[in-house]
Design an enzyme around this catalytic site. Structure first.
Site, PDB file in Angstrom:
ATOM      1  N   ASP A 115       5.062  -1.218  -1.526  1.00 35.58           N
ATOM      2  CA  ASP A 115       5.897  -2.014  -0.615  1.00 35.58           C
ATOM      3  C   ASP A 115       5.183  -3.321  -0.262  1.00 35.58           C
ATOM      4  O   ASP A 115       3.946  -3.357  -0.207  1.00 35.58           O
ATOM      5  CB  ASP A 115       6.166  -1.234   0.679  1.00 35.58           C
ATOM      6  CG  ASP A 115       7.121  -0.060   0.458  1.00 35.58           C
ATOM      7  OD1 ASP A 115       7.950  -0.142  -0.462  1.00 35.58           O
ATOM      8  OD2 ASP A 115       7.028   0.926   1.215  1.00 35.58           O
ATOM      9  N   TYR A 135      -4.019   7.330  -0.457  1.00 32.10           N
ATOM     10  CA  TYR A 135      -3.690   6.238   0.458  1.00 32.10           C
ATOM     11  C   TYR A 135      -4.485   6.393   1.750  1.00 32.10           C
ATOM     12  O   TYR A 135      -4.788   7.509   2.161  1.00 32.10           O
ATOM     13  CB  TYR A 135      -2.202   6.270   0.843  1.00 32.10           C
ATOM     14  CG  TYR A 135      -1.235   6.044  -0.282  1.00 32.10           C
ATOM     15  CD1 TYR A 135      -0.777   4.764  -0.592  1.00 32.10           C
ATOM     16  CD2 TYR A 135      -0.760   7.116  -1.033  1.00 32.10           C
ATOM     17  CE1 TYR A 135       0.132   4.558  -1.626  1.00 32.10           C
ATOM     18  CE2 TYR A 135       0.150   6.917  -2.075  1.00 32.10           C
ATOM     19  CZ  TYR A 135       0.587   5.637  -2.366  1.00 32.10           C
ATOM     20  OH  TYR A 135       1.478   5.437  -3.383  1.00 32.10           O
ATOM     21  N   ASP A 193       8.751   1.777   8.773  1.00 32.00           N
ATOM     22  CA  ASP A 193       7.544   0.946   8.801  1.00 32.00           C
ATOM     23  C   ASP A 193       7.861  -0.333   9.583  1.00 32.00           C
ATOM     24  O   ASP A 193       8.851  -0.388  10.322  1.00 32.00           O
ATOM     25  CB  ASP A 193       7.026   0.657   7.378  1.00 32.00           C
ATOM     26  CG  ASP A 193       7.970  -0.205   6.546  1.00 32.00           C
ATOM     27  OD1 ASP A 193       9.033  -0.626   7.065  1.00 32.00           O
ATOM     28  OD2 ASP A 193       7.654  -0.462   5.365  1.00 32.00           O
TER      29      ASP A 193
END
Length: 233
Positions: free
Chosen positions: A53, A81, A95
């Site tokens: 993203d 991650y 997010d």
């Protein structure tokens, strides 16, 4: 020193994608640098092994030439991650792409509760991908429905969380490290984690640190890649 033939025969390039860049922008920057350096035409093959993203940073694997055939295999590798989940609120995109839409209490959340709740997310779990994602339904990207405010039903999918640990507890923020299978949405994990804590949660920071045996510590930004290429030979 890499030659034109090296890139045509195939290279695996480790790029550290900058914040707010799309994966396509990072790929394009690398592609143009190589094409310009070696005077290659539009048929030069290049692709990346798994989108990040725009608000995430970290490892983007780019394959050139004959190595573009390796992309499906690389996409299937386990990924690691690190990042931050902000508790006590949710956003429609899970997010920071969208604004906070709901707030929740966090007074009841303790470090012990967080550690207990993490256990529910280890192993094979079901998660619903965010509606703000590039997955397709009826030939359209999900985010196309979401941005128009249209209701859309997304089917849950099975993913595997091999490791999930909290590396910093400082409410409303918790830092984490996750090792997961292909197809895992860390945004969905953040959202579901907040819900499981009887609160809310959204992903406020994300960095991809590993894909299989490849590590972001060996990666360079598109700007540094371009500079190194220009200084060659």
């Amino acid at each position: 020193m890499k030659t034109k033939e090296d890139f045509l025969n195939g290279q695996v390039l480790l790029i550290d994608k900058p914040y707010e860049w799309s994966s396509f922008q990072a790929l394009n920057a690398v592609k143009w640098a190589i094409r310009k350096k070696f005077d290659l035409n539009k048929k030069f093959k290049i692709g990346h092994a798994g989108t990040l993203d725009p608000l995430a940073t970290g490892l983007l694997i780019i394959c050139t030439g004959k190595f573009t055939k390796k992309i499906p295999e690389l996409q299937g590798q386990v990924k690691e991650y690190t990042g931050t989940i902000t508790l006590g609120a949710t956003t429609p995109s899970y997010d920071l792409e969208t604004q906070v839409d709901q707030t929740f209490e966090i007074e009841h959340i303790t470090e012990k509760l967080v550690q207990q709740t993490i256990e529910k997310f280890k192993g094979e779990i079901e998660q619903i991908p965010p509606v703000f994602s590039a997955l397709k339904k009826d030939g359209k990207r999900l985010y196309e429905f979401a941005r128009k405010g249209e209701e859309v039903t997304v089917k849950p999918r099975k993913v595997i969380i091999e490791a999930f640990e909290i590396t910093r507890f400082s409410l409303p923020e918790v830092d984490f490290r996750v090792v997961c299978s292909k197809g895992t949405y860390i945004r969905s994990l953040a959202h579901d984690f907040g819900k499981a804590l009887q609160s809310g949660g959204y992903l406020s920071q994300l960095r991809r640190t590993k894909i299989g045996a490849y590590d972001v510590s060996k990666a360079v930004t598109p700007a540094i890649f371009k500079e190194k290429l220009q200084n060659m030979g």
